[in-house]
Design a protein around this motif. Sequence first.
Motif, short mmCIF file in Angstrom:
data_model
loop_
_atom_site.label_atom_id
_atom_site.label_comp_id
_atom_site.label_asym_id
_atom_site.label_seq_id
_atom_site.Cartn_x
_atom_site.Cartn_y
_atom_site.Cartn_z
N VAL A 276 0.83 -1.21 0.00
CA VAL A 276 0.00 0.00 0.00
C VAL A 276 0.86 1.26 0.00
CG1 VAL A 276 -1.77 1.26 1.29
CG2 VAL A 276 -1.85 -1.23 1.18
N ILE A 277 0.50 2.21 -0.87
CA ILE A 277 1.17 3.52 -0.87
C ILE A 277 0.10 4.61 -0.85
CG2 ILE A 277 3.28 2.77 -2.06
CD1 ILE A 277 2.13 3.92 -4.67
N GLU A 278 0.51 5.85 -0.55
CA GLU A 278 -0.42 6.98 -0.67
C GLU A 278 0.17 7.95 -1.67
OE1 GLU A 278 -2.54 8.87 2.60
OE2 GLU A 278 -1.84 7.20 3.85
N THR A 279 -0.64 8.36 -2.66
CA THR A 279 -0.10 9.20 -3.73
C THR A 279 -1.20 10.02 -4.41
OG1 THR A 279 1.16 9.18 -5.79
CG2 THR A 279 -0.26 7.30 -5.41
N ASN A 280 -0.81 11.10 -5.10
CA ASN A 280 -1.78 11.85 -5.91
C ASN A 280 -1.34 11.96 -7.37
OD1 ASN A 280 0.25 13.64 -5.59
ND2 ASN A 280 -0.98 15.28 -4.69
N GLN A 281 -0.24 11.28 -7.73
CA GLN A 281 0.20 11.29 -9.14
C GLN A 281 0.94 10.01 -9.49
OE1 GLN A 281 1.47 14.76 -11.00
NE2 GLN A 281 1.66 13.55 -12.85
N LEU A 282 0.53 9.38 -10.59
CA LEU A 282 1.17 8.14 -11.03
C LEU A 282 1.23 8.12 -12.55
CD1 LEU A 282 -0.88 5.70 -8.80
CD2 LEU A 282 1.61 5.80 -8.75
N SER A 283 2.32 7.60 -13.11
CA SER A 283 2.40 7.41 -14.56
C SER A 283 2.65 5.94 -14.83
CB SER A 283 3.56 8.22 -15.15
OG SER A 283 3.31 9.58 -14.94
N LEU A 284 1.78 5.32 -15.63
CA LEU A 284 1.92 3.89 -15.93
C LEU A 284 2.19 3.67 -17.41
CD1 LEU A 284 -1.26 2.39 -14.13
CD2 LEU A 284 0.78 3.32 -13.09
N CYS A 285 3.05 2.70 -17.74
CA CYS A 285 3.21 2.29 -19.14
C CYS A 285 3.59 0.82 -19.20
CB CYS A 285 4.22 3.16 -19.87
SG CYS A 285 5.89 2.97 -19.30
N CYS A 286 3.27 0.17 -20.34
CA CYS A 286 3.58 -1.26 -20.50
C CYS A 286 5.09 -1.44 -20.67
CB CYS A 286 2.90 -1.81 -21.75
SG CYS A 286 1.13 -1.84 -21.64
N GLU A 287 5.60 -2.52 -20.12
CA GLU A 287 7.04 -2.84 -20.29
C GLU A 287 7.17 -4.34 -20.51
OE1 GLU A 287 9.93 -1.01 -17.53
OE2 GLU A 287 10.78 -3.02 -17.32
N GLN A 288 8.07 -4.73 -21.41
CA GLN A 288 8.25 -6.16 -21.69
C GLN A 288 9.37 -6.75 -20.84
OE1 GLN A 288 8.67 -6.59 -25.98
NE2 GLN A 288 6.46 -6.93 -26.07
N ARG A 289 9.15 -7.99 -20.39
CA ARG A 289 10.18 -8.75 -19.67
C ARG A 289 10.20 -10.17 -20.22
NH1 ARG A 289 12.78 -6.40 -14.99
NH2 ARG A 289 12.22 -4.21 -15.17
N GLU A 290 11.30 -10.87 -19.96
CA GLU A 290 11.38 -12.27 -20.39
C GLU A 290 11.37 -13.19 -19.17
OE1 GLU A 290 13.46 -13.12 -24.50
OE2 GLU A 290 14.85 -12.30 -23.00
N ILE A 291 10.50 -14.21 -19.25
CA ILE A 291 10.40 -15.17 -18.14
C ILE A 291 10.66 -16.58 -18.65
CG2 ILE A 291 7.85 -15.27 -18.46
CD1 ILE A 291 7.64 -15.77 -15.41
N TYR A 292 11.37 -17.39 -17.84
CA TYR A 292 11.55 -18.81 -18.20
C TYR A 292 10.22 -19.51 -17.95
CZ TYR A 292 16.56 -17.92 -18.28
OH TYR A 292 17.81 -17.44 -18.57
N LEU A 293 9.64 -20.06 -19.03
CA LEU A 293 8.30 -20.64 -18.91
C LEU A 293 8.14 -21.79 -19.90
CD1 LEU A 293 5.96 -19.62 -17.07
CD2 LEU A 293 5.08 -18.44 -19.06
#
Length: 293
Positions: A276-293
Motif C-alpha cells: 500500500v502507498i499513498e499518492t496523488n500522481q502516477l504514470s503507468l506504461c507497458c514494459e516487456q520482460r522475459e520469463i523462463y516458462l
Amino acid sequence: MKIHLLANPNSGDKSALEKYEKLTHAYPNIDFKLYITTKVDDEKNQVTAILSSFNKEEDAILVIGGDGTLSKVLSHLPKDIPFAYYPSGSGNDFARSLNINYIDNIISAIKQKQKQTINVINYDNGIIINSLDFGFAAKVISFSENSPLKTILGKVKLGKLIYPLYGVVSLFCTPTATVFLETEQEKFTLSDIFFLSFANSRYFGGGIVVWPDASPFEPNINCVYFKDEGLLKNVMTLLAVLFKNHKNTPAINHKIFKKVTITSTKENLVQVDGEVIETNQLSLCCEQREIYL
Ligand SMILES: Nc1ncnc2c1ncn2[C@@H]1O[C@H](COP(=O)(O)OP(=O)(O)OP(=O)(O)O)[C@@H](O)[C@H]1O
C-alpha cells in the motif's frame, strides 16, 4: 550453470526455504546459490548481490516468494535479464495468470533457455506484475497488510481468506476517489469511484478476476472501474466481479491503455501488488520482460 535463487522466507505459508531445500535434493547437479531477503524492501540488496557475480551467458535467476516479492525484484532487475518465478505467497495471482504450477517445468525451461515475453506495468516506484488499485481493493489490502491475522492464516495455509474477510469490512468504509486520467489520445475525469483497477494480469486478491481478457501476454493496461452507488449496488457489482460477470454488468467499465497518467487533488490510498502507498500522481506504461516458462 548456476541458479541464483532469491527467496522470501516470510511470504505466504513461509515455505520458500523448504522449497529451496527440496530443489537442492531433486537437482544435485545444479549449482544453486541462495539469497534470502531478511527484511521488508531487502529485494534491492539481494538483487544487487546477485548482479555482482551474475554471468549473463551461463546463469539464471529464480525468485521464490509472493507477488510483492517478485514485483520488488523486477523493480531492481535490469530489463534485459530474464527471470524464473515459483510462487510461495498468499495470493499468487501472477503465477495463476501464467499457469505456473510445477517447479520441475520451471527448472526444465531454465535448462533449455526457454523464455517467453510477457508484459508488466512500469510505474513511478518500479514494476507492477498484477494490478494497481484505488478504492475498495486498496482498502482491503491496507487492512490485510496491517493485520496480525494474515500471519496466523498464512501459517495454516489459509492466507487467501484474509481478503474476503476484510472485503466485507471495507464495504462500509471505503472512501470514494476522484481521479483525472490522461492518455496519448484523451483526458477524462472519473468521479466518485468505488473501484478502480489498472491491471496487466487476469487476477488479483488471490484469484479474483480483474478483467476476463487481461493477460500478461498482451501489451495492455486494463482499466476497470465503477462508481459508488450505495451499499447494495456496490455489493451487487462486486459479486458480478467475483462471479466473472464483468462483461454483462453495465455498471462495470473497461478501457485499455498503453500508457496513462493518473492525478488527483488529494492523496489516495493505492495498492500495488499487495503493497500500500499513498499518492496523488502516477504514470503507468507497458514494459516487456522475459520469463523462463
Ligand atoms: N524476511 C522478511 N521479513 C519480512 N518481510 C519481508 C522479508 N523479506 C521480504 N519481505 C517483504 O515481504 C513483502 C512481500 O511479501 P509477498 O508478497 O512475497 O508475500 P505475501 O504477501 O504472502 O504474498 P502475495 O503477495 O502473493 O499475497 C515485501 O514487502 C518484501 O519486501
